[in-house]
Design a protein around this motif. Structure first.
Motif, PDB file in Angstrom:
ATOM      1  N   LYS A   1       0.715  -1.610   0.299  1.00 25.97           N
ATOM      2  CA  LYS A   1       0.017  -0.092  -0.114  1.00 25.97           C
ATOM      3  C   LYS A   1       0.830   1.622   0.152  1.00 25.97           C
ATOM      4  O   LYS A   1       1.749   1.143   0.666  1.00 25.97           O
ATOM      5  CB  LYS A   1      -0.813  -0.203   1.276  1.00 25.97           C
ATOM      6  CG  LYS A   1      -0.382  -0.187   2.794  1.00 25.97           C
ATOM      7  CD  LYS A   1      -1.450   0.511   4.082  1.00 25.97           C
ATOM      8  CE  LYS A   1      -1.608   1.501   3.564  1.00 25.97           C
ATOM      9  NZ  LYS A   1      -2.551   1.777   5.188  1.00 25.97           N
TER      10      LYS A   1
ATOM     11  N   HIS B   1       2.312   4.517   1.335  1.00 25.99           N
ATOM     12  CA  HIS B   1       2.533   5.371   2.674  1.00 25.99           C
ATOM     13  C   HIS B   1       4.240   5.353   3.134  1.00 25.99           C
ATOM     14  O   HIS B   1       4.315   6.867   1.937  1.00 25.99           O
ATOM     15  CB  HIS B   1       3.679   3.479   3.829  1.00 25.99           C
ATOM     16  CG  HIS B   1       4.873   2.977   2.900  1.00 25.99           C
ATOM     17  ND1 HIS B   1       5.193   2.324   1.494  1.00 25.99           N
ATOM     18  CD2 HIS B   1       5.586   2.790   2.974  1.00 25.99           C
ATOM     19  CE1 HIS B   1       6.415   2.426   1.497  1.00 25.99           C
ATOM     20  NE2 HIS B   1       7.167   2.992   2.069  1.00 25.99           N
TER      21      HIS B   1
ATOM     22  N   HIS C   1       6.754   7.016   5.922  1.00 26.51           N
ATOM     23  CA  HIS C   1       7.944   7.616   7.156  1.00 26.51           C
ATOM     24  C   HIS C   1       8.404   8.377   7.506  1.00 26.51           C
ATOM     25  O   HIS C   1       9.100   9.305   6.510  1.00 26.51           O
ATOM     26  CB  HIS C   1       8.550   5.955   6.787  1.00 26.51           C
ATOM     27  CG  HIS C   1       9.015   6.466   5.545  1.00 26.51           C
ATOM     28  ND1 HIS C   1      10.476   6.457   5.236  1.00 26.51           N
ATOM     29  CD2 HIS C   1       9.024   4.844   4.890  1.00 26.51           C
ATOM     30  CE1 HIS C   1      10.733   5.841   4.341  1.00 26.51           C
ATOM     31  NE2 HIS C   1       9.905   4.706   4.013  1.00 26.51           N
TER      32      HIS C   1
ATOM     33  N   ASP D   1       4.441  10.687   0.908  1.00 24.54           N
ATOM     34  CA  ASP D   1       3.498   9.205  -0.145  1.00 24.54           C
ATOM     35  C   ASP D   1       3.861   8.927  -0.947  1.00 24.54           C
ATOM     36  O   ASP D   1       4.708   9.423  -1.487  1.00 24.54           O
ATOM     37  CB  ASP D   1       1.950   9.691  -0.280  1.00 24.54           C
ATOM     38  CG  ASP D   1       1.500   9.750   1.225  1.00 24.54           C
ATOM     39  OD1 ASP D   1       1.900   9.482   2.208  1.00 24.54           O
ATOM     40  OD2 ASP D   1       0.586  10.662   0.209  1.00 24.54           O
TER      41      ASP D   1
ATOM     42  N   ARG E   1      -0.717  -1.977  12.587  1.00 22.27           N
ATOM     43  CA  ARG E   1      -1.811  -1.227  11.735  1.00 22.27           C
ATOM     44  C   ARG E   1      -0.675   0.037  11.583  1.00 22.27           C
ATOM     45  O   ARG E   1      -0.765   0.462  10.490  1.00 22.27           O
ATOM     46  CB  ARG E   1      -3.034  -0.682  12.633  1.00 22.27           C
ATOM     47  CG  ARG E   1      -3.448  -0.186  11.227  1.00 22.27           C
ATOM     48  CD  ARG E   1      -4.670   0.718  12.224  1.00 22.27           C
ATOM     49  NE  ARG E   1      -5.256   1.673  13.283  1.00 22.27           N
ATOM     50  CZ  ARG E   1      -4.686   1.039  14.917  1.00 22.27           C
ATOM     51  NH1 ARG E   1      -5.656  -0.658  14.493  1.00 22.27           N
ATOM     52  NH2 ARG E   1      -4.619   1.345  15.629  1.00 22.27           N
TER      53      ARG E   1
ATOM     54  N   LYS F   1       2.408  -0.948   8.861  1.00 23.16           N
ATOM     55  CA  LYS F   1       2.137  -1.380   7.911  1.00 23.16           C
ATOM     56  C   LYS F   1       1.926   0.982   7.286  1.00 23.16           C
ATOM     57  O   LYS F   1       1.793   0.849   5.545  1.00 23.16           O
ATOM     58  CB  LYS F   1       0.929  -1.553   7.946  1.00 23.16           C
ATOM     59  CG  LYS F   1      -0.022  -2.276   5.639  1.00 23.16           C
ATOM     60  CD  LYS F   1      -0.965  -2.947   6.221  1.00 23.16           C
ATOM     61  CE  LYS F   1      -0.360  -4.053   4.615  1.00 23.16           C
ATOM     62  NZ  LYS F   1      -1.869  -5.047   4.440  1.00 23.16           N
ATOM     63  N   GLU F   2       1.240   0.946   8.008  1.00 25.85           N
ATOM     64  CA  GLU F   2       0.893   3.084   7.498  1.00 25.85           C
ATOM     65  C   GLU F   2       2.407   3.338   6.738  1.00 25.85           C
ATOM     66  O   GLU F   2       2.523   4.090   6.411  1.00 25.85           O
ATOM     67  CB  GLU F   2      -0.048   3.756   9.071  1.00 25.85           C
ATOM     68  CG  GLU F   2      -0.585   2.734   9.044  1.00 25.85           C
ATOM     69  CD  GLU F   2      -1.585   3.829  10.270  1.00 25.85           C
ATOM     70  OE1 GLU F   2      -0.756   3.923  10.819  1.00 25.85           O
ATOM     71  OE2 GLU F   2      -3.236   3.484  10.292  1.00 25.85           O
ATOM     72  N   ASN F   3       3.080   3.332   7.805  1.00 26.29           N
ATOM     73  CA  ASN F   3       4.703   3.318   8.110  1.00 26.29           C
ATOM     74  C   ASN F   3       5.339   2.937   6.949  1.00 26.29           C
ATOM     75  O   ASN F   3       7.033   3.062   6.078  1.00 26.29           O
ATOM     76  CB  ASN F   3       5.731   3.463   9.166  1.00 26.29           C
ATOM     77  CG  ASN F   3       5.303   4.462  10.269  1.00 26.29           C
ATOM     78  OD1 ASN F   3       5.953   5.683  10.113  1.00 26.29           O
ATOM     79  ND2 ASN F   3       4.211   4.322  11.161  1.00 26.29           N
TER      80      ASN F   3
END
Length: 265
Positions: free
Chosen positions: A38, A40, A42, A72, A238, A241-243
């Protein structure tokens, strides 16, 4: 850059796995196929050097890509990539920030020496060569930069405070007490110096500490999640995965785990 290796691996150990990750204080070194699940973002900067080509945000390139903090992105590649995650508040990170990220958040460039170093390394993948190529790549990346100014001493003190305490128990009040600043003054100063809010930085540090623990131990994701203040494994997964664009289960079950200590001179 000098280095020493803990838990040495031989050539066969690395090559029987599709990917490799090495963790140091200011740097993560990853080698393998990059298949983000996805979009992401960081905190740490990321340098991507493909052995052939890669696709980032739908565009294909054969050169190197440098990605800024909290930008992103989604990366796919059918060939292996050398990826360096670099801590922004480190000396290297600050030099990168002031040289590369004044105009564009994602930098595409073509450095033939970097390209050749990684392609040569890909033919003989050993821990020693991973350290060597990381040193050479960083040298190339920093060759035109100048030493960066040090951050505000109060921010340095606060970062050291985070490093030396149980991170899962820290609160905003602890930070205020450690540097004798009001909440609003601390928030403004930290964001100005670090380009990230205080509590978001704390969450990122928890994520990094937890990831290092997963890489260096046989603990479960649930155990590590609770240890570093995440409510449960689902919460940790969660945030991870966002990072990182993929699940911690996929990373830590598929990548060869080792500890590599780098010393920058």
């Amino acid at each position: 850059m000098n280095s020493n290796v803990n838990n040495k691996l031989n050539h066969g150990d690395i090559n029987k796995h599709s990917n490799f990750i090495g963790m140091a204080e200011d740097l993560f070194v990853m080698y393998g196929e990059e298949q983000n699940e996805k979009m992401h973002r960081h905190y740490w900067y990321q340098l991507l050097i493909p052995t052939n080509k890669l696709e980032i945000n739908g565009e294909t390139t054969e050169g190197q890509v440098l990605i800024g903090s909290y930008i992103d992105h989604i990366v796919h590649s059918d060939s292996k990539i050398l990826s360096l995650l670099i801590k922004p508040e480190s000396d290297i990170g600050r030099r990168i920030k002031y040289y590369y990220f004044q105009k564009e958040p994602i930098i595409n460039f073509d450095n033939p020496q970097m390209d050749q170093q990684v392609k040569t390394f890909s033919k003989d993948v050993t821990v020693e060569n991973i350290q060597k190529v990381a040193s050479l790549v960083l040298h190339q990346l920093l060759s035109d930069t100048s030493p960066a100014n040090k951050p505000d001493s109060r921010i340095t003190k606060m970062i050291n405070y985070i490093q030396s305490n149980h991170i899962q128990d820290l609160s905003y009040q602890d930070f205020m007490s450690s540097v004798f600043l009001s909440k609003s003054h601390l928030a403004n100063l930290f964001k100005k110096e670090m380009d990230i809010p205080v509590m978001k930085y704390l969450t990122w540090k928890k994520l990094i500490f937890a990831s290092k623990n997963l890489a260096a131990s046989n603990k479960t994701i649930t155990e590590v999640a609770h240890q570093y203040g995440f409510s449960d494994a689902a919460h940790f997964s969660r945030v991870f995965k966002e990072n990182f664009g993929t699940s911690p289960k996929r990373i830590f079950q598929s990548k060869h785990k080792t500890s590599i200590s780098f010393m920058f001179l």
